[in-house]
Design a protein around this motif. Structure first.
Motif, PDB file in Angstrom:
ATOM      1  N   ARG A 116       0.826  -1.199   0.000  1.00 22.43           N
ATOM      2  CA  ARG A 116       0.000   0.000   0.000  1.00 22.43           C
ATOM      3  C   ARG A 116       0.869   1.262   0.000  1.00 22.43           C
ATOM      4  O   ARG A 116       1.945   1.292   0.603  1.00 22.43           O
ATOM      5  CB  ARG A 116      -0.930   0.026   1.223  1.00 22.43           C
ATOM      6  CG  ARG A 116      -1.743  -1.244   1.412  1.00 22.43           C
ATOM      7  CD  ARG A 116      -2.737  -1.105   2.550  1.00 22.43           C
ATOM      8  NE  ARG A 116      -3.871  -0.259   2.187  1.00 22.43           N
ATOM      9  CZ  ARG A 116      -4.940  -0.700   1.537  1.00 22.43           C
ATOM     10  NH1 ARG A 116      -5.052  -1.969   1.175  1.00 22.43           N
ATOM     11  NH2 ARG A 116      -5.931   0.134   1.242  1.00 22.43           N
ATOM     12  N   ILE A 117       0.355   2.303  -0.670  1.00 26.36           N
ATOM     13  CA  ILE A 117       0.971   3.625  -0.642  1.00 26.36           C
ATOM     14  C   ILE A 117      -0.150   4.643  -0.458  1.00 26.36           C
ATOM     15  O   ILE A 117      -1.242   4.480  -1.003  1.00 26.36           O
ATOM     16  CB  ILE A 117       1.758   3.926  -1.937  1.00 26.36           C
ATOM     17  CG1 ILE A 117       2.930   2.946  -2.106  1.00 26.36           C
ATOM     18  CG2 ILE A 117       2.288   5.359  -1.915  1.00 26.36           C
ATOM     19  CD1 ILE A 117       3.734   3.180  -3.382  1.00 26.36           C
ATOM     20  N   LYS A 118       0.123   5.667   0.292  1.00 30.16           N
ATOM     21  CA  LYS A 118      -0.841   6.752   0.459  1.00 30.16           C
ATOM     22  C   LYS A 118      -0.509   7.861  -0.532  1.00 30.16           C
ATOM     23  O   LYS A 118       0.663   8.151  -0.792  1.00 30.16           O
ATOM     24  CB  LYS A 118      -0.812   7.266   1.896  1.00 30.16           C
ATOM     25  CG  LYS A 118      -1.294   6.208   2.880  1.00 30.16           C
ATOM     26  CD  LYS A 118      -1.141   6.632   4.319  1.00 30.16           C
ATOM     27  CE  LYS A 118      -1.587   5.491   5.245  1.00 30.16           C
ATOM     28  NZ  LYS A 118      -1.420   5.821   6.665  1.00 30.16           N
ATOM     29  N   PHE A 119      -1.564   8.482  -1.086  1.00 30.78           N
ATOM     30  CA  PHE A 119      -1.408   9.479  -2.142  1.00 30.78           C
ATOM     31  C   PHE A 119      -2.203  10.738  -1.831  1.00 30.78           C
ATOM     32  O   PHE A 119      -3.176  10.725  -1.064  1.00 30.78           O
ATOM     33  CB  PHE A 119      -1.911   8.916  -3.479  1.00 30.78           C
ATOM     34  CG  PHE A 119      -1.027   7.866  -4.095  1.00 30.78           C
ATOM     35  CD1 PHE A 119      -0.028   8.213  -4.986  1.00 30.78           C
ATOM     36  CD2 PHE A 119      -1.206   6.526  -3.785  1.00 30.78           C
ATOM     37  CE1 PHE A 119       0.779   7.251  -5.558  1.00 30.78           C
ATOM     38  CE2 PHE A 119      -0.413   5.545  -4.355  1.00 30.78           C
ATOM     39  CZ  PHE A 119       0.592   5.913  -5.245  1.00 30.78           C
ATOM     40  N   VAL A 120      -1.800  11.824  -2.508  1.00 31.52           N
ATOM     41  CA  VAL A 120      -2.515  13.092  -2.410  1.00 31.52           C
ATOM     42  C   VAL A 120      -2.344  13.848  -3.720  1.00 31.52           C
ATOM     43  O   VAL A 120      -1.359  13.650  -4.447  1.00 31.52           O
ATOM     44  CB  VAL A 120      -1.993  13.931  -1.219  1.00 31.52           C
ATOM     45  CG1 VAL A 120      -0.577  14.441  -1.481  1.00 31.52           C
ATOM     46  CG2 VAL A 120      -2.937  15.084  -0.889  1.00 31.52           C
ATOM     47  N   SER A 121      -3.299  14.716  -4.028  1.00 34.09           N
ATOM     48  CA  SER A 121      -3.238  15.566  -5.219  1.00 34.09           C
ATOM     49  C   SER A 121      -2.442  16.830  -4.911  1.00 34.09           C
ATOM     50  O   SER A 121      -2.631  17.458  -3.871  1.00 34.09           O
ATOM     51  CB  SER A 121      -4.663  15.942  -5.650  1.00 34.09           C
ATOM     52  OG  SER A 121      -4.655  17.081  -6.480  1.00 34.09           O
TER      53      SER A 121
END
Length: 301
Positions: free
Chosen positions: A186-191
């Motif tokens: 898993r990886i966490k992402f943001v715009s």
């Protein structure tokens, strides 16, 4: 009735993703008390010329090799948006600290610095990732210099950017490097556009408890590679852009300091921000499907 004083804000990376997102957020609801100074190395570029056409923006030329010359172009600067280049950690740290010193010397009162989430102990952990550690060092330097000057700061600590997914060599390489960690990793992402919105809030409400001398972790989604693939296929009708595994392995080896160590850290430690918690404060933070639909290169699909 006394008018609020004009606050002049220097935005580094003005034609890049984060600086550009901050400018877009500030100019979407312009206020007469804020004037933007957009820093660029090429004032003749199309993006710089577009910024210069806005009466609330002054484009200035400079680079991090001479920070005092940058601030000398701004009469009584109040704010500084600091974003650094992570490709060389030692240079990033040196340039980040030099820009902070020049900002404080010029009288800047509030610095917003984009660092990164560093897991469960972001306030105290530099991590083994070189360009995470360099940002930690810049944070510590800003804290020290702000105490000396009486100024304030806001640290933004985003996770990985959705914009790493692009239909080119780098975007395909990112997916291939991720796959080496396994489809369940898993990886966490943001715009980056959402980062810009929060940065704007930090300047507009610099004295508020939520932002003054605070660090804010930002994430819009926590997703496995398998879920990432499924969402991409369902939203676009296409297969996730990806290159050969040997290429991903080669990138992690050739760019070990910049990428290899980071992807190892994604697997062993990972970002610490709780997505549900941060969305409670910033409900506009997009998940992956929403980013695909509204901002990605595949949004029309």
């Amino acid at each position: 009735m006394a008018q609020n004083p004009l606050r002049r804000i220097l935005i580094s990376g003005a034609t890049g993703k984060q600086g550009g997102a901050l400018i877009a957020a500030l100019t979407s609801h312009p206020t007469p008390t804020i004037h933007i100074y957009a820093l660029t190395r090429n004032p003749k570029s199309r993006s710089a010329q577009a910024l210069a056409s806005n009466p609330n923006i002054t484009v200035i030329t400079g680079d991090f090799s001479n920070p005092p010359a940058i601030f000398a172009q701004i009469p009584k600067p109040w704010g500084f948006f600091s974003v650094t280049n992570p490709m060389n950690a030692a240079r990033e740290e040196a340039q980040g600290k030099a820009m902070t010193a020049a900002a404080v010397a010029a009288g800047v009162r509030h610095i917003v610095f984009t660092a990164t989430d560093r897991g469960a102990n972001s306030d105290s952990s530099a991590t083994v990732v070189p360009h995470f550690a360099s940002k930690f060092a810049v944070e510590q330097d800003i804290i020290s210099k702000s105490k000396e000057s009486g100024g304030s700061y806001t640290f933004l600590r985003p996770v990985a950017f959705y914009e790493n997914l692009s239909d080119d060599f780098l975007g395909k390489g990112f997916v291939s490097m991720w796959r080496l960690n396994g489809s369940s990793s898993r990886i966490k992402f943001v715009s980056t556009k959402d980062i810009g919105k929060v940065a704007a809030e930090a300047f507009l409400n610099a004295d508020a408890e939520q932002y003054k001398n605070k660090a804010i972790a930002l994430a819009g989604d926590d997703i496995s590679l398998a879920e990432f693939e499924t969402a991409f296929r369902e939203k676009t009708g296409k297969q996730l852009p990806e290159t050969f595994g040997v290429v991903g392995r080669g990138l992690r080896w050739a760019l070990h300091e910049q990428l290899g160590i980071m992807f190892d850290w994604f697997k062993s430690d990972g970002f610490g921000v709780e997505v549900r918690e941060v969305k409670g404060a910033y409900p506009f933070l997009k998940d992956f499907r929403e980013w695909l639909r509204t901002e990605s290169a595949w949004r029309k699909a």
